[in-house]
Design a protein around this motif. Sequence first.
Motif, mmCIF file in Angstrom:
data_model
loop_
_atom_site.group_PDB
_atom_site.id
_atom_site.type_symbol
_atom_site.label_atom_id
_atom_site.label_comp_id
_atom_site.label_asym_id
_atom_site.label_seq_id
_atom_site.Cartn_x
_atom_site.Cartn_y
_atom_site.Cartn_z
ATOM 1 N N LEU A 53 0.848 -1.187 0.000
ATOM 2 C CA LEU A 53 0.000 0.000 0.000
ATOM 3 C C LEU A 53 0.882 1.234 0.000
ATOM 4 O O LEU A 53 2.106 1.134 0.065
ATOM 5 N N ILE A 54 0.274 2.390 -0.079
ATOM 6 C CA ILE A 54 0.973 3.667 -0.049
ATOM 7 C C ILE A 54 0.530 4.409 1.212
ATOM 8 O O ILE A 54 -0.662 4.523 1.481
ATOM 9 N N VAL A 55 1.496 4.903 1.989
ATOM 10 C CA VAL A 55 1.186 5.667 3.205
ATOM 11 C C VAL A 55 1.528 7.129 2.945
ATOM 12 O O VAL A 55 2.603 7.441 2.419
ATOM 13 N N ILE A 56 0.596 8.009 3.294
ATOM 14 C CA ILE A 56 0.800 9.448 3.133
ATOM 15 C C ILE A 56 0.679 10.131 4.494
ATOM 16 O O ILE A 56 0.133 9.565 5.439
ATOM 17 N N ASP A 57 1.179 11.347 4.571
ATOM 18 C CA ASP A 57 1.050 12.178 5.760
ATOM 19 C C ASP A 57 0.299 13.433 5.340
ATOM 20 O O ASP A 57 0.788 14.204 4.513
ATOM 21 N N PRO A 58 -0.911 13.674 5.881
ATOM 22 C CA PRO A 58 -1.674 14.858 5.500
ATOM 23 C C PRO A 58 -0.915 16.161 5.751
ATOM 24 O O PRO A 58 -1.190 17.174 5.124
ATOM 25 N N LYS A 59 0.080 16.135 6.648
ATOM 26 C CA LYS A 59 0.867 17.339 6.942
ATOM 27 C C LYS A 59 1.970 17.562 5.910
ATOM 28 O O LYS A 59 2.619 18.605 5.923
ATOM 29 N N LYS A 60 2.237 16.575 5.057
ATOM 30 C CA LYS A 60 3.244 16.688 3.998
ATOM 31 C C LYS A 60 2.603 16.350 2.656
ATOM 32 O O LYS A 60 2.892 15.311 2.065
ATOM 33 N N PHE A 66 6.036 3.851 -0.218
ATOM 34 C CA PHE A 66 5.602 2.497 -0.544
ATOM 35 C C PHE A 66 5.840 1.608 0.674
ATOM 36 O O PHE A 66 6.916 1.616 1.263
ATOM 37 N N VAL A 67 4.821 0.844 1.052
ATOM 38 C CA VAL A 67 4.912 -0.101 2.160
ATOM 39 C C VAL A 67 4.562 -1.483 1.623
ATOM 40 O O VAL A 67 3.582 -1.638 0.887
ATOM 41 N N GLY A 68 5.368 -2.471 1.961
ATOM 42 C CA GLY A 68 5.064 -3.831 1.534
ATOM 43 C C GLY A 68 6.241 -4.763 1.740
ATOM 44 O O GLY A 68 7.335 -4.339 2.120
ATOM 45 N N THR A 121 -1.371 16.238 -5.407
ATOM 46 C CA THR A 121 -2.191 16.571 -4.240
ATOM 47 C C THR A 121 -3.587 15.956 -4.335
ATOM 48 O O THR A 121 -4.330 15.982 -3.363
ATOM 49 N N ASP A 122 -3.941 15.377 -5.496
ATOM 50 C CA ASP A 122 -5.233 14.699 -5.641
ATOM 51 C C ASP A 122 -5.246 13.350 -4.931
ATOM 52 O O ASP A 122 -6.314 12.791 -4.683
ATOM 53 N N VAL A 123 -4.085 12.792 -4.637
ATOM 54 C CA VAL A 123 -4.010 11.484 -3.987
ATOM 55 C C VAL A 123 -4.282 11.663 -2.499
ATOM 56 O O VAL A 123 -3.523 12.310 -1.790
ATOM 57 N N LYS A 124 -5.393 11.103 -2.052
ATOM 58 C CA LYS A 124 -5.831 11.234 -0.659
ATOM 59 C C LYS A 124 -6.012 9.847 -0.051
ATOM 60 O O LYS A 124 -6.173 8.857 -0.750
ATOM 61 N N ALA A 125 -6.010 9.792 1.285
ATOM 62 C CA ALA A 125 -6.263 8.534 1.988
ATOM 63 C C ALA A 125 -7.619 7.978 1.581
ATOM 64 O O ALA A 125 -8.581 8.725 1.410
ATOM 65 N N GLY A 126 -7.656 6.665 1.390
ATOM 66 C CA GLY A 126 -8.894 6.002 0.995
ATOM 67 C C GLY A 126 -9.029 5.789 -0.499
ATOM 68 O O GLY A 126 -9.922 5.077 -0.933
ATOM 69 N N THR A 127 -8.157 6.415 -1.275
ATOM 70 C CA THR A 127 -8.217 6.206 -2.728
ATOM 71 C C THR A 127 -7.330 5.035 -3.121
ATOM 72 O O THR A 127 -6.475 4.597 -2.361
ATOM 73 N N LEU A 145 -3.155 -0.018 -5.501
ATOM 74 C CA LEU A 145 -2.816 0.070 -4.083
ATOM 75 C C LEU A 145 -3.665 1.096 -3.349
ATOM 76 O O LEU A 145 -3.916 2.195 -3.847
ATOM 77 N N LEU A 146 -4.053 0.732 -2.144
ATOM 78 C CA LEU A 146 -4.797 1.615 -1.263
ATOM 79 C C LEU A 146 -3.855 2.662 -0.683
ATOM 80 O O LEU A 146 -2.703 2.372 -0.384
ATOM 81 N N VAL A 147 -4.353 3.867 -0.532
ATOM 82 C CA VAL A 147 -3.600 4.961 0.091
ATOM 83 C C VAL A 147 -4.140 5.138 1.503
ATOM 84 O O VAL A 147 -5.348 5.277 1.705
ATOM 85 N N GLU A 148 -3.229 5.116 2.492
ATOM 86 C CA GLU A 148 -3.590 5.252 3.906
ATOM 87 C C GLU A 148 -2.833 6.416 4.539
ATOM 88 O O GLU A 148 -1.700 6.696 4.147
ATOM 89 N N ASN A 149 -3.429 7.056 5.541
ATOM 90 C CA ASN A 149 -2.720 8.074 6.336
ATOM 91 C C ASN A 149 -1.736 7.382 7.276
ATOM 92 O O ASN A 149 -1.928 6.224 7.643
ATOM 93 N N ASN A 150 -0.712 8.102 7.687
ATOM 94 C CA ASN A 150 0.266 7.530 8.615
ATOM 95 C C ASN A 150 -0.203 7.698 10.057
ATOM 96 O O ASN A 150 0.442 8.335 10.883
#
Length: 164
Positions: A53-60, A66-68, A121-127, A145-150
């Motif tokens: 999956l992909i982990v993002i930080d809303p503050k960045k 990439f996580v896996g 910036t269009d890539v958000k958690a849950g997409t 891959l699912l995008v999740e917040n950290n």
Amino acid sequence: MSRQSIKIAALLITTALLTSACGIGFNAGTNQQKASGNGRSADVGSIQVRGALIVIDPKKPGWGTFVGTIINTAPEKDKFLGVELYPADGTSSRTDETLNNQVAVQFPVPGIRSLPLQLTTDVKAGTLINVLLDFKTNSAIPMKLLVENNDGIYSDIGVGYFGG
């Protein structure tokens, strides 16, 4: 036993068989075991991918990681070359990680191995985003891959580019 009781018993037995796993045969979904866990899994050629999956930080905004876990089941070595993203989702990220036989290679491992991704910036958690995992010998593996917040179980995942 009365005729009415026999009819009711036959109806109950028939209903039980039709609604139980025995009634649907050996191709039942529960008979086809898959790898469990968070993220997506894939088996293509000699490569197994687990928990991707992909982990993002809303503050960045604009960065992800990439996580896996990647496992090479072939007797010969292979190399993981990186993650290709569609331009609408971000910029591809390259690496050159050796994959030895039956050795699990995890991403990220703080201070040792990470694969930062520059995202739009269009890539958000849950997409879900389409990616290609590239290898030197094995075929590329397309995945969604699912995008999740950290946060939660991903709270220790560093997001972004750390140099190197």
